[in-house]
Design an enzyme around this catalytic site. Structure first.
Site, PDB file in Angstrom:
ATOM      1  N   ASN A   1     -10.522  -3.015  -6.571  1.00 38.07           N
ATOM      2  CA  ASN A   1      -9.762  -2.022  -7.337  1.00 38.07           C
ATOM      3  C   ASN A   1     -10.408  -1.680  -8.685  1.00 38.07           C
ATOM      4  O   ASN A   1     -10.027  -0.688  -9.335  1.00 38.07           O
ATOM      5  CB  ASN A   1      -8.312  -2.479  -7.567  1.00 38.07           C
ATOM      6  CG  ASN A   1      -7.449  -2.409  -6.325  1.00 38.07           C
ATOM      7  OD1 ASN A   1      -6.485  -3.161  -6.173  1.00 38.07           O
ATOM      8  ND2 ASN A   1      -7.766  -1.501  -5.403  1.00 38.07           N
TER       9      ASN A   1
ATOM     10  N   ASP B   1       0.826  -1.210   0.000  1.00 39.12           N
ATOM     11  CA  ASP B   1       0.000   0.000   0.000  1.00 39.12           C
ATOM     12  C   ASP B   1       0.863   1.265   0.000  1.00 39.12           C
ATOM     13  O   ASP B   1       1.974   1.262   0.547  1.00 39.12           O
ATOM     14  CB  ASP B   1      -0.893  -0.022   1.256  1.00 39.12           C
ATOM     15  CG  ASP B   1      -2.051   0.945   1.147  1.00 39.12           C
ATOM     16  OD1 ASP B   1      -2.282   1.501   0.047  1.00 39.12           O
ATOM     17  OD2 ASP B   1      -2.744   1.155   2.163  1.00 39.12           O
TER      18      ASP B   1
HETATM   19  C1  FPP Z   1      -2.175   0.128  -3.202  1.00 41.17           C
HETATM   20  O1  FPP Z   1      -1.615   1.424  -3.192  1.00 41.17           O
HETATM   21  C2  FPP Z   1      -1.557  -0.626  -4.285  1.00 41.17           C
HETATM   22  C3  FPP Z   1      -2.242  -1.172  -5.315  1.00 41.17           C
HETATM   23  C4  FPP Z   1      -3.704  -1.069  -5.453  1.00 41.17           C
HETATM   24  C5  FPP Z   1      -1.551  -1.857  -6.414  1.00 41.17           C
HETATM   25  C6  FPP Z   1      -0.270  -2.554  -6.052  1.00 41.17           C
HETATM   26  C7  FPP Z   1       0.467  -2.821  -7.298  1.00 41.17           C
HETATM   27  C8  FPP Z   1       1.804  -2.786  -7.455  1.00 41.17           C
HETATM   28  C9  FPP Z   1       2.729  -2.593  -6.331  1.00 41.17           C
HETATM   29  C10 FPP Z   1       2.426  -2.927  -8.752  1.00 41.17           C
HETATM   30  C11 FPP Z   1       1.807  -3.963  -9.601  1.00 41.17           C
HETATM   31  C12 FPP Z   1       2.542  -5.226  -9.561  1.00 41.17           C
HETATM   32  C13 FPP Z   1       2.181  -6.256 -10.338  1.00 41.17           C
HETATM   33  C14 FPP Z   1       3.011  -7.467 -10.355  1.00 41.17           C
HETATM   34  C15 FPP Z   1       0.965  -6.198 -11.174  1.00 41.17           C
HETATM   35  P1  FPP Z   1      -2.583   2.658  -3.446  1.00 41.17           P
HETATM   36  O2  FPP Z   1      -2.566   2.973  -4.894  1.00 41.17           O
HETATM   37  O3  FPP Z   1      -3.950   2.384  -2.907  1.00 41.17           O
HETATM   38  O4  FPP Z   1      -1.866   3.769  -2.624  1.00 41.17           O
HETATM   39  P2  FPP Z   1      -2.551   4.987  -1.843  1.00 41.17           P
HETATM   40  O5  FPP Z   1      -3.346   4.392  -0.712  1.00 41.17           O
HETATM   41  O6  FPP Z   1      -1.375   5.761  -1.377  1.00 41.17           O
HETATM   42  O7  FPP Z   1      -3.398   5.739  -2.826  1.00 41.17           O
END
Ligand code: FPP
Length: 244
Positions: A65, A17
């Site tokens: 998501n 996250d």
């Molecule tokens: C949450 O951070 C993260 C995700 C929803 C996606 C995680 C994906 C990756 C690390 C890269 C993809 C890897 C592969 C192998 C497909 P957020 O976007 O919710 O962060 P925030 O809470 O700060 O907005």
């Protein structure tokens, strides 16, 4: 019977996250945060190879998501494609078995083909498993298991009172993996977000303030050290007390 108390974990799961906040803090689009998140994933897989871990599971796209803007969903799909295409050779050579766990509904054909390809190419590797939870939600996983078991009951194969815990586990998408010993969530948030709810039943939970794109081997080691100092009781008493 008492459960064995382990001080070194086999299976670590990570809620990666904080990509969006990492990008926002730098005035960059959220997608750049996800891109940097892939680099953090690479470094974490590498760091795992220097530990006694057998399994790493990462949450890369949840069933929830889909609510994000189409451009961000598309970027996350693109990053799965990129990661598999760019890293398959290395993962294969380094003995990593890759599995992509989640619902296959609504995934484009090329992603389905890529998942089948990476899984078959790495299936001979037995030393270390990387589970990529993609289009994953624990509620869907458990509902799917219930539907399969209900089908077996309806066909007369088993009766309802014959349904055991191991029956349920054998119908879960994570049936090939041991339970999670240690869950890490980055970015300072304290939630499970529909991730591995069955498999986390007795996990130790570690919440870290680092944003996922900044996560490195030293953060993994810090979480492993915290785990080592925890006492797992599985509903029993402390090792100082009697379990009889
Ligand atoms: C949450 O951070 C993260 C995700 C929803 C996606 C995680 C994906 C990756 C690390 C890269 C993809 C890897 C592969 C192998 C497909 P957020 O976007 O919710 O962060 P925030 O809470 O700060 O907005």
């Amino acid at each position: 019977m008492t459960e064995e108390v382990l001080s070194t974990p086999s299976h670590v799961a990570i809620i990666m996250d904080g990509n969006g906040r990492w990008a926002k803090a730098r005035g960059l689009p959220r997608e750049v945060g996800h891109e940097r998140g892939v680099e953090a994933l690479r470094q974490t897989v590498e760091a795992c190879r220097h530990t006694s871990l057998t399994t790493l599971t990462v949450y890369s796209f949840s069933t929830e998501n889909w609510k994000r803007p189409a451009s961000e969903v598309s970027a996350l799909f693109g990053l799965l494609r990129l990661y598999i295409r760019q890293d398959l050779k290395k993962l294969k050579a380094e003995g990593v078995c890759v599995k992509v766990i989640g619902s296959k509904e609504n995934l484009p054909d090329d992603i389905l083909a890529l998942i089948a390809h990476v899984e078959s190419e790495t299936s001979v590797n037995t030393g270390f498993t990387l589970n990529i939870a993609f289009n994953y939600g624990a509620h869907d996983e458990i509902r799917d298991a219930c539907q399969k078991i209900a089908g077996r009951v309806a066909s007369g194969e088993i009766t309802t009172d014959q349904i055991s815990i191991s029956d349920i586990e054998s119908h879960l998408w994570f049936k090939h993996s041991p339970p999670v010993d240690l869950l890490i969530r980055t970015s300072g948030e304290y939630r499970l977000s529909n991730f591995m709810l069955w498999q986390l039943a007795y996990s130790e939970l570690v919440f870290m303030d680092v944003l996922w794109p900044d996560f490195r081997g030293e953060h993994l080691q810090e979480a492993l050290d915290i785990f080592t100092n925890r006492e797992r009781r599985y509903g029993g008493l402390s090792s100082a007390g009697s379990l009889k």
